[in-house]
Design a protein around this motif. Structure first.
Motif, PDB file in Angstrom:
ATOM      1  N   LYS A   5      -3.505  -1.042  13.718  1.00  0.00           N
ATOM      2  CA  LYS A   5      -3.120   0.841  12.995  1.00  0.00           C
ATOM      3  C   LYS A   5      -1.122   0.268  12.783  1.00  0.00           C
ATOM      4  O   LYS A   5      -1.076  -0.367  13.947  1.00  0.00           O
ATOM      5  CB  LYS A   5      -3.854   1.427  13.954  1.00  0.00           C
ATOM      6  CG  LYS A   5      -3.216   1.177  15.439  1.00  0.00           C
ATOM      7  CD  LYS A   5      -3.652   2.610  15.941  1.00  0.00           C
ATOM      8  CE  LYS A   5      -3.209   2.660  17.442  1.00  0.00           C
ATOM      9  NZ  LYS A   5      -1.772   3.549  17.461  1.00  0.00           N
ATOM     10  N   ILE A   6      -1.144   1.263  12.475  1.00  0.00           N
ATOM     11  CA  ILE A   6       0.327   1.613  11.725  1.00  0.00           C
ATOM     12  C   ILE A   6       0.651   3.637  12.547  1.00  0.00           C
ATOM     13  O   ILE A   6      -0.174   4.151  11.640  1.00  0.00           O
ATOM     14  CB  ILE A   6       1.294   0.953  11.219  1.00  0.00           C
ATOM     15  CG1 ILE A   6       1.474  -0.206  10.414  1.00  0.00           C
ATOM     16  CG2 ILE A   6       2.859   2.169  11.091  1.00  0.00           C
ATOM     17  CD1 ILE A   6       1.714  -1.113   9.536  1.00  0.00           C
ATOM     18  N   ILE A  33      -8.921  10.685   6.395  1.00  0.00           N
ATOM     19  CA  ILE A  33      -7.770  10.893   5.198  1.00  0.00           C
ATOM     20  C   ILE A  33      -8.281  10.062   4.420  1.00  0.00           C
ATOM     21  O   ILE A  33      -7.275   8.721   4.675  1.00  0.00           O
ATOM     22  CB  ILE A  33      -7.177  11.294   5.392  1.00  0.00           C
ATOM     23  CG1 ILE A  33      -6.658  13.015   5.766  1.00  0.00           C
ATOM     24  CG2 ILE A  33      -6.354  11.829   3.536  1.00  0.00           C
ATOM     25  CD1 ILE A  33      -5.505  13.253   5.610  1.00  0.00           C
ATOM     26  N   GLY A  34      -9.271   9.911   3.108  1.00  0.00           N
ATOM     27  CA  GLY A  34      -8.843   8.446   2.228  1.00  0.00           C
ATOM     28  C   GLY A  34     -10.061   7.730   2.446  1.00  0.00           C
ATOM     29  O   GLY A  34      -9.887   6.720   2.014  1.00  0.00           O
ATOM     30  N   ASN A  48      -5.050   1.452   0.855  1.00  0.00           N
ATOM     31  CA  ASN A  48      -4.741   0.104   1.430  1.00  0.00           C
ATOM     32  C   ASN A  48      -5.499   0.475   2.617  1.00  0.00           C
ATOM     33  O   ASN A  48      -5.291  -0.090   3.780  1.00  0.00           O
ATOM     34  CB  ASN A  48      -2.977  -0.774   1.495  1.00  0.00           C
ATOM     35  CG  ASN A  48      -2.639  -1.206   0.054  1.00  0.00           C
ATOM     36  OD1 ASN A  48      -4.217  -1.615  -0.614  1.00  0.00           O
ATOM     37  ND2 ASN A  48      -2.065  -1.071  -0.053  1.00  0.00           N
ATOM     38  N   GLY A  49      -5.426   1.809   3.275  1.00  0.00           N
ATOM     39  CA  GLY A  49      -6.382   2.153   4.336  1.00  0.00           C
ATOM     40  C   GLY A  49      -6.177   3.185   4.372  1.00  0.00           C
ATOM     41  O   GLY A  49      -6.764   3.955   3.225  1.00  0.00           O
ATOM     42  N   ILE A  95      -4.472   2.915   9.280  1.00  0.00           N
ATOM     43  CA  ILE A  95      -5.834   2.214   9.634  1.00  0.00           C
ATOM     44  C   ILE A  95      -5.824   1.037   8.196  1.00  0.00           C
ATOM     45  O   ILE A  95      -6.139   1.482   7.498  1.00  0.00           O
ATOM     46  CB  ILE A  95      -6.485   2.367  10.220  1.00  0.00           C
ATOM     47  CG1 ILE A  95      -7.193   3.070  11.530  1.00  0.00           C
ATOM     48  CG2 ILE A  95      -7.896   1.809  10.970  1.00  0.00           C
ATOM     49  CD1 ILE A  95      -8.172   4.279  11.541  1.00  0.00           C
ATOM     50  N   PRO A  96      -5.561  -0.352   8.295  1.00  0.00           N
ATOM     51  CA  PRO A  96      -5.155  -1.187   6.879  1.00  0.00           C
ATOM     52  C   PRO A  96      -6.879  -1.004   6.443  1.00  0.00           C
ATOM     53  O   PRO A  96      -8.182  -0.770   7.730  1.00  0.00           O
ATOM     54  CB  PRO A  96      -5.238  -2.353   7.750  1.00  0.00           C
ATOM     55  CG  PRO A  96      -4.495  -2.290   8.974  1.00  0.00           C
ATOM     56  CD  PRO A  96      -4.806  -0.706   9.489  1.00  0.00           C
ATOM     57  N   LYS A  97      -7.334  -1.542   5.353  1.00  0.00           N
ATOM     58  CA  LYS A  97      -8.811  -1.032   4.573  1.00  0.00           C
ATOM     59  C   LYS A  97      -9.776  -2.148   5.393  1.00  0.00           C
ATOM     60  O   LYS A  97     -10.656  -2.120   5.473  1.00  0.00           O
ATOM     61  CB  LYS A  97      -8.171  -1.466   3.473  1.00  0.00           C
ATOM     62  CG  LYS A  97      -9.755  -1.659   2.730  1.00  0.00           C
ATOM     63  CD  LYS A  97      -9.590  -2.155   0.857  1.00  0.00           C
ATOM     64  CE  LYS A  97     -10.988  -1.760  -0.041  1.00  0.00           C
ATOM     65  NZ  LYS A  97     -10.470  -2.281  -1.644  1.00  0.00           N
TER      66      LYS A  97
END
Length: 229
Positions: free
Chosen positions: A31-32, A83-84, A50-51, A109-111
Motif C-alpha cells: 500500500k501507499i 473507494i473504488g 489500478n487499486g 491498495i494496488p489492484k
C-alpha cells in the motif's frame, strides 16, 4: 511512523477485516499512504483504477456528471470506507468522480492485492459483496428520495444526515462544511433553489449559519418536515 494494515483499527469498518494476518501483511507491504487536500480529486469519472482507496481520515464526495453538466453527489465516503472497489473488481472504468471535501489521508491498495485475496479467501469475497450490496441499497434510497420527497424535505434530511454521521464542532455547527452548491448536488436541485430554501429554514428558526457553516437550531422541526408534518 506509517501504520501497518494488520494493526490498523480502520480495517474493522470495512471488508479488510476478513483478511488473514498474512494477507493484511501483504497488503501493508504494497500500500501507499497518500494525503489529499480539500478540493483535490482522487480520481475522475472514466478513469481506469489500478487499486482502491481506504479512507483513514477526511471525507470525499462521489459524484456523477449529468448530461446537463451538473454534478449529482451520490455518496459521502468517510473514515473506514473503501473507494473504488466496484470498478476494480468489475474491471471497468469508474462511473463516478471522487473529490476531497476536507483534507484527507488515504491508503492506496494496488489492484493485485485485492483480486488475489478475492480468489483465495471466500470470507473476504463475502465481505466485499456485503459492502457492495449496502452501497446498492443506499443508491436505491437516493432514487426513492428523489422521486417521492420534495426538495425541502431532501435538504432537511441532508442536514440531519450530516449531523448524525459527521457530528458537530465545538461551537455547535455541523463538523462537515459543504458549499451551497454541494448541498444542491446532494439533493438534486439547482443551487439557487437550495440557497432560497436554506434562507427560508433560517427565517423559520430551523437552522442558523455563520458564513458557510450551518448549525441545526430545531432538530425536531427538521424531522417533522422530513416526515411531512
Amino acid at each position: 511512523m506509517e501504520s501497518r494494515c494488520e494493526n490498523c483499527i480502520i480495517r474493522q469498518f470495512n471488508s479488510l477485516r476478513a483478511m488473514s494476518k498474512e494477507e493484511l501483511k501483504q497488503v501493508s507491504d504494497s500500500k501507499i499512504t497518500k494525503k489529499v487536500k480539500k478540493g483535490e480529486p482522487l480520481f475522475n469519472e472514466g478513469d481506469k483504477l489500478n487499486g482502491v482507496y481506504c479512507v483513514r481520515n477526511g471525507v470525499s464526495k462521489l459524484s456523477k456528471l449529468s448530461e446537463n453538466g451538473k454534478d449529482q453527489i451520490v455518496k459521502l465516503a468517510s473514515k473506514g470506507e473503501v473507494i473504488g472497489q466496484r470498478s476494480v473488481i468489475a474491471e471497468e472504468h469508474t462511473n463516478l468522480s471522487a473529490v476531497a471535501v476536507s483534507d484527507m489521508e488515504l491508503c492506496f491498495i494496488p489492484k493485485n492485492s485485492i483480486t488475489d485475496t478475492l480468489h483465495k479467501n471466500p470470507n473476504f469475497t463475502l465481505e466485499v459483496l456485503r459492502h457492495m450490496a449496502h452501497d446498492l441499497k443506499e443508491a436505491d434510497d437516493v432514487i426513492v428520495n428523489m422521486s417521492q420527497k420534495t426538495v425541502k424535505q431532501r435538504i432537511a434530511e441532508a442536514f440531519l444526515y450530516l449531523k448524525n454521521n459527521f457530528g458537530e464542532d465545538k461551537d455547535g455547527y455541523l463538523a462537515l462544511t459543504l458549499s451551497r452548491e454541494d448541498i444542491s448536488n446532494v439533493v438534486g436541485t439547482a443551487t439557487e433553489s437550495a440557497i432560497r430554501i436554506i434562507s427560508e429554514f433560517k427565517k423559520k428558526g430551523l437552522i442558523k449559519s455563520s458564513g458557510k457553516r450551518i448549525a441545526i437550531a430545531d432538530e425536531q422541526g427538521l424531522l417533522d418536515l422530513v416526515e411531512g408534518f
